[in-house]
Design a protein around this motif. Structure first.
Motif, short mmCIF file in Angstrom:
data_model
loop_
_atom_site.label_atom_id
_atom_site.label_comp_id
_atom_site.label_asym_id
_atom_site.label_seq_id
_atom_site.Cartn_x
_atom_site.Cartn_y
_atom_site.Cartn_z
N UNK A 228 114.35 -62.47 32.97
CA UNK A 228 115.13 -62.07 34.11
C UNK A 228 116.37 -62.84 34.40
N UNK A 229 116.40 -63.93 33.91
CA UNK A 229 117.49 -65.37 34.22
C UNK A 229 118.61 -65.19 32.91
N UNK A 230 119.65 -65.39 33.83
CA UNK A 230 120.97 -65.27 32.86
C UNK A 230 121.12 -66.72 32.14
N UNK A 231 121.41 -66.66 30.89
CA UNK A 231 121.72 -68.11 30.15
C UNK A 231 122.76 -67.82 29.19
N UNK A 232 123.42 -68.96 28.96
CA UNK A 232 124.64 -69.14 28.12
C UNK A 232 124.24 -68.93 26.68
N UNK A 233 123.06 -69.27 26.26
CA UNK A 233 122.78 -69.13 24.80
C UNK A 233 121.10 -69.01 24.78
N UNK A 234 120.87 -69.00 23.54
CA UNK A 234 119.34 -68.90 23.21
C UNK A 234 118.99 -69.45 22.00
N UNK A 235 117.63 -70.23 22.02
CA UNK A 235 117.49 -70.93 20.81
C UNK A 235 116.39 -70.17 19.92
N UNK A 236 116.88 -69.75 18.67
CA UNK A 236 116.07 -69.09 17.71
C UNK A 236 115.53 -69.63 16.52
N UNK A 237 114.45 -69.11 16.08
CA UNK A 237 113.93 -69.46 14.81
C UNK A 237 114.30 -68.38 13.62
N UNK A 238 114.23 -68.39 12.41
CA UNK A 238 114.43 -67.42 11.40
C UNK A 238 113.46 -66.25 11.65
N UNK A 239 113.64 -64.96 11.93
CA UNK A 239 112.71 -63.99 11.82
C UNK A 239 112.27 -63.53 10.44
N UNK A 240 112.69 -64.50 9.30
CA UNK A 240 112.06 -63.92 8.08
C UNK A 240 112.34 -65.00 7.07
N UNK A 241 111.31 -65.24 6.14
CA UNK A 241 111.49 -66.21 5.01
C UNK A 241 112.16 -65.30 4.06
N UNK A 242 113.52 -65.73 3.58
CA UNK A 242 114.24 -65.11 2.44
C UNK A 242 115.53 -65.48 2.51
N UNK A 243 116.07 -64.75 1.52
CA UNK A 243 117.75 -65.02 1.31
C UNK A 243 118.35 -64.27 2.03
N UNK A 244 119.71 -64.85 2.62
CA UNK A 244 120.65 -63.64 3.26
C UNK A 244 121.44 -63.12 2.44
N UNK A 245 121.41 -61.82 2.10
CA UNK A 245 121.98 -60.91 1.25
C UNK A 245 123.41 -60.19 1.85
N UNK A 246 123.23 -60.18 3.06
CA UNK A 246 124.47 -59.67 3.91
C UNK A 246 124.90 -60.44 5.26
N UNK A 247 125.98 -61.20 5.13
CA UNK A 247 126.39 -62.19 6.06
C UNK A 247 126.90 -61.26 7.34
N UNK A 248 127.31 -61.86 8.54
CA UNK A 248 127.78 -61.15 9.62
C UNK A 248 129.61 -60.97 9.10
N UNK A 249 130.08 -59.89 9.54
CA UNK A 249 131.44 -59.88 9.41
C UNK A 249 131.56 -59.04 10.88
N UNK A 250 132.62 -59.68 11.62
CA UNK A 250 132.68 -58.93 13.05
C UNK A 250 133.69 -57.51 12.56
N UNK A 251 133.26 -56.64 13.30
CA UNK A 251 133.66 -55.16 13.13
C UNK A 251 133.27 -54.57 12.03
#
Length: 302
Positions: A174-197
């Motif tokens: 319920x709290x507003x936050x400017x960021x979030x600290x994450x860990x990797x959701x899976x062990x593996x290789x990134x096969x598709x990167x993020x591309x805006x749009x």
């Protein structure tokens, strides 16, 4: 609930609407409605009293005596101490330099058990900030509980520790936050990167059945197959501003409304509505997709 998705434009509009609604105040009600589509069953007819049935004074007295004796027996049973073995689940936060072996040794458990409880391999690396589940059995002596009275709606109370953790996560959601600290959701290789749009997140490849874990503590706001393009989808809200999503799973291990902890397995990796075995991992800020990489450690191995 969901529209015809044969038109790509309609499907894209539906997706945008879902994320916008998820970011708004009507979050829980919307997802609850989605999860219950097609599952409503007609309420069973309530039994009606037989007007011809009459209770004689004698039979009434006998029934009262029987009920009194039963209540006395229940009260006596409730006062008898009972020894039970209960399973206790706790969570430990991984510190920098920790390994599965070190954590297992410090808590007097085997590496094999520790890995099994967390759905990972005994040779897996752990990352600082990750939460690991510890399971132990304890023998306790309790008073036997009296059988619940007919019509009682009181549910069994959760252990105090679990309740405290749940309240802590709920407060964070319920709290507003400017960021979030994450860990990797899976062990593996990134096969598709993020591309805006162009893309909504990053794809992490793996093998069918590999564990998909919660990237941070939060509340499961959706777990289901409501949108074809996502396959089996889980959405976790971490605070008022940030959500993460995990798509194309083979099997979901949590349900809408569950509180999850960082590092907890929530799904098995799959290829549902995808051309490869991978998890599509999205980070949404105010409902809009952002690049997950700045919120993650350097690599899936930490």
């Amino acid at each position: 609930m969901f529209e015809d998705r044969s038109d790509p434009r309609a499907n894209s509009l539906l997706t945008r609407r879902l994320w916008q609604r998820l970011a708004g105040l009507g979050l829980a009600a919307l997802l609850g409605a989605c999860a219950n589509v097609g599952e409503q069953q007609p309420a069973p007819a309530q039994p009606q009293p037989d007007p011809s049935a009459a209770v004689s004074p004698a039979s009434g007295a006998a029934a009262t005596a029987t009920a009194t004796n039963a209540a006395a027996s229940q009260q006596q049973a409730a006062s008898t101490p009972v020894t039970r073995v209960v399973t206790k689940t706790t969570w430990v936060r991984v510190r920098r330099g920790d390994s599965l072996l070190r954590i297992a040794s410090s808590h007097k458990v085997s590496v094999k058990d520790l890995a099994a409880w967390n759905g990972i391999k005994p040779t897996s690396h752990v990352r600082a900030g990750q939460s690991l589940k510890l399971v132990s059995k304890q023998t306790i002596t309790v008073q036997a509980a009296a059988p619940a009275q007919a019509g009682s709606t009181n549910a069994a109370a959760s252990p105090a520790a679990d309740a405290a953790e749940g309240r802590e996560v709920a407060a964070e959601v319920k709290r507003h936050a400017r960021s979030v600290a994450l860990v990797w959701p899976a062990q593996g290789r990134v096969v598709e990167p993020f591309e805006p749009g162009t893309t909504r997140g990053i794809e992490i490849a793996g093998k069918a059945g590999d564990p998909v874990i919660a990237a941070a503590d939060g509340k499961v706001m959706y777990a289901g197959t409501g949108l074809n393009e996502y396959g089996s989808l889980i959405i976790v809200q971490h605070n008022k501003d940030f959500l993460t999503a995990y798509s194309h799973n083979r099997r979901l291990l949590v349900k809408t409304g569950d509180m999850v902890h960082q590092g907890q397995q929530i799904a098995e990796m799959g290829s549902e509505n995808n051309d490869r075995v991978a998890v599509l991992f999205e980070v949404r800020r105010d409902g809009k997709p952002v690049d997950p990489m700045p919120y993650l450690p350097t690599s899936p191995q930490g």
